[in-house]
Design an enzyme around this catalytic site. Structure first.
Site, mmCIF file in Angstrom:
data_model
loop_
_atom_site.group_PDB
_atom_site.id
_atom_site.type_symbol
_atom_site.label_atom_id
_atom_site.label_comp_id
_atom_site.label_asym_id
_atom_site.label_seq_id
_atom_site.Cartn_x
_atom_site.Cartn_y
_atom_site.Cartn_z
ATOM 1 C CE1 TYR A 136 -4.025 1.732 0.721
ATOM 2 C CE2 TYR A 136 -3.173 2.594 2.637
ATOM 3 C CZ TYR A 136 -4.123 2.647 1.678
ATOM 4 O OH TYR A 136 -5.138 3.542 1.721
ATOM 5 C CG HIS A 141 -3.972 4.519 -3.280
ATOM 6 N ND1 HIS A 141 -5.364 4.488 -3.799
ATOM 7 C CD2 HIS A 141 -4.306 3.179 -2.427
ATOM 8 C CE1 HIS A 141 -5.955 3.569 -3.368
ATOM 9 N NE2 HIS A 141 -5.327 2.903 -2.616
ATOM 10 C CD GLU A 207 -6.833 -1.814 -4.947
ATOM 11 O OE1 GLU A 207 -5.840 -2.502 -4.800
ATOM 12 O OE2 GLU A 207 -7.507 -1.110 -3.979
ATOM 13 C CG ASP A 241 -5.213 -6.036 -5.772
ATOM 14 O OD1 ASP A 241 -5.507 -7.102 -5.638
ATOM 15 O OD2 ASP A 241 -5.009 -5.340 -4.799
ATOM 16 C CE LYS A 261 -7.677 -5.780 -2.931
ATOM 17 N NZ LYS A 261 -7.690 -4.607 -3.709
HETATM 18 MN MN MN Z 1 -4.059 -3.778 -4.078
#
Ligand code: MN
Length: 423
Positions: A136, A141, A207, A241, A261
């Site tokens: 991350y 973001h 993503e 993603d 996810k």
């Molecule tokens: Mn991701």
């Protein structure tokens, strides 16, 4: 570090068009499937290079490889030879296909066995992924998400500038470009005072990320330093993603991402080696506050890779909705790998690590529809007159990426996937 195969003056005897992502300075690795079977390949221009055929014909002699490393359906056996092995292989391919090296070029019979039109080869998942980790690591973001869901004055969580935050994802559902994905179903909680409901995800998002693939690491209990990290990184790919935002919002407390996810992530089929990306190194952002010593690094550890993401509605034109760059990362791969292993966690040959959504500082440089449409408040106009807040059924999402310097363009091709309605 000078790598002969990266010489910008090299030209191949295979024709390469001007805007190709695959000049002789790239030499990526992938797995192709044709009527003759599945095997390891490389690529120059629009020709796939059959490494099994090259091996059988003796062109890969005196390298640390055997037939079964190429006569297989994944790059893992080849990657087991480590950085020295794959570097020697890439250098050999560079030599075999360079202008002026005519042993192979002049042998029509051999050329015919070795080169395959890319349109005639199906690309399959290049790596058997053992473990998948998603970071991350893009500050913009994390900031954007923090602004939307918390407070613009307090957007980054207290740990964010101290830890390359990540989570363990699901390896089984990482699939290659072109594989369709169905809209996932799951629990959502429409509002605070209503009970949860079950149904197709309504806020389906991509993503825009990059992934890197590792070689075998160290034994359990040992750590890889930022200095050593590159010895354990084979190469990179584009990584989409997918995220089911509404499912994520309800499920993620307290243990983090799960069914929002793990239904699918898509990768581009050609793995571009870290060696090929060497010329495109750039410095990263100044990290303030200062990081702990095990996360310190020296040298240029970021990479200048132009990224774009587009949406193509069914029977309509493609629309680019974001342009970002991998250089916008706050934490680099060296730091991610050092952090991942600092507690003694072992990484294995064929592990996949993704960057996290890569957003740049400007509007137009965001890497998810959540940010591009700012939680649905700024819909994007499409060429067919429709608009997008998130991804609709039968939309195709395509991500592309390339680096360019000194007249040499080294790219990743694309990762493309169509969203089919919920099953
Ligand atoms: Mn991701």
């Amino acid at each position: 570090m000078t790598i002969a195969a990266n010489d910008p003056n090299l030209k191949s005897w295979i024709e390469v068009s001007e805007n190709s992502d695959f000049p002789i300075q790239n030499i990526p690795f992938g797995v192709i499937k044709t009527s003759e079977g599945t095997r390891v390949a490389s690529r120059i221009g629009d020709k796939a290079i059959d490494l099994l055929a090259l091996f059988v014909l003796g062109y890969l002699d005196n390298l640390p490889f055997q037939r079964s490393d190429f006569e297989t359906d994944a790059l893992n056996p080849m990657m087991e030879k480590g950085k020295q092995g794959t570097r020697a292989l890439r250098n050999r391919l560079s030599k075999l296909f360079s202008e002026g090296y005519e042993d192979l070029a002049k042998n029509d019979h051999h050329v015919q066995q070795v080169l395959i039109d890319v349109n005639e080869a199906e690309m399959v998942m290049p790596v058997k992924v053992g473990d998948y980790t998603d970071f991350y690591s893009s500050e913009q973001h994390a900031y954007n998400v923090g602004c939307m869901f918390r407070d613009p004055n307090n957007a980054l969580l207290p740990n964010w500038k101290h830890i390359p935050v990540g989570y363990h994802g699901r390896a089984s559902s990482i699939v290659v470009s072109g594989t369709p994905v169905h809209r996932p179903k799951g629990q959502q909680k429409p509002s605070e005072d209503e009970p949860p409901v079950f149904g197709p995800c309504k806020l389906f998002d991509f993503e825009l990320e990059m992934g890197f693939v590792t070689y075998e690491g160290k034994p359990l209990g040992d750590s890889i330093s930022t200095e050593e990290a590159e010895d354990y990184i084979f190469g990179m790919c584009l990584f989409n993603d997918w995220s089911a935002r509404d499912i994520q919002k309800w499920e993620y407390v307290p243990l983090g991402p799960f069914l929002a996810k793990n239904f699918a992530s898509h990768v581009s089929p050609w793995i571009v080696t870290l060696d090929a990306l060497e010329p495109f190194r750039v410095s990263g952002p100044v990290q303030d506050p200062k990081v702990l010593p095990y996360l310190e690094y020296s040298g240029d550890k970021h990479l200048d890779i132009n990224l774009e993401v587009s949406i193509t509605p069914e029977n309509s034109e493609e629309k680019v909705v974001g342009n970002s760059n991998y250089k916008f990362m706050y934490w680099n791969m060296n730091q991610q790998l050092a952090h991942h292993t600092v507690n003694g966690c072992n990484i294995k040959n064929g592990d996949m690590m993704a960057s996290g959504t890569i957003s740049g500082p400007e509007e137009g440089q965001y890497g998810s529809m959540l940010e591009i449409s700012w939680k649905g408040t700024k819909p994007v106009a499409m060429p067919d007159g429709s608009e997008r807040k998130f991804i609709l059924d039968n939309d195709t999402v395509i991500m592309r990426g390339y680096s360019e310097k000194n007249g040499v363009r080294v790219g990743f091709g694309e990762v493309s996937a169509k969203l089919l309605p919920a099953k």
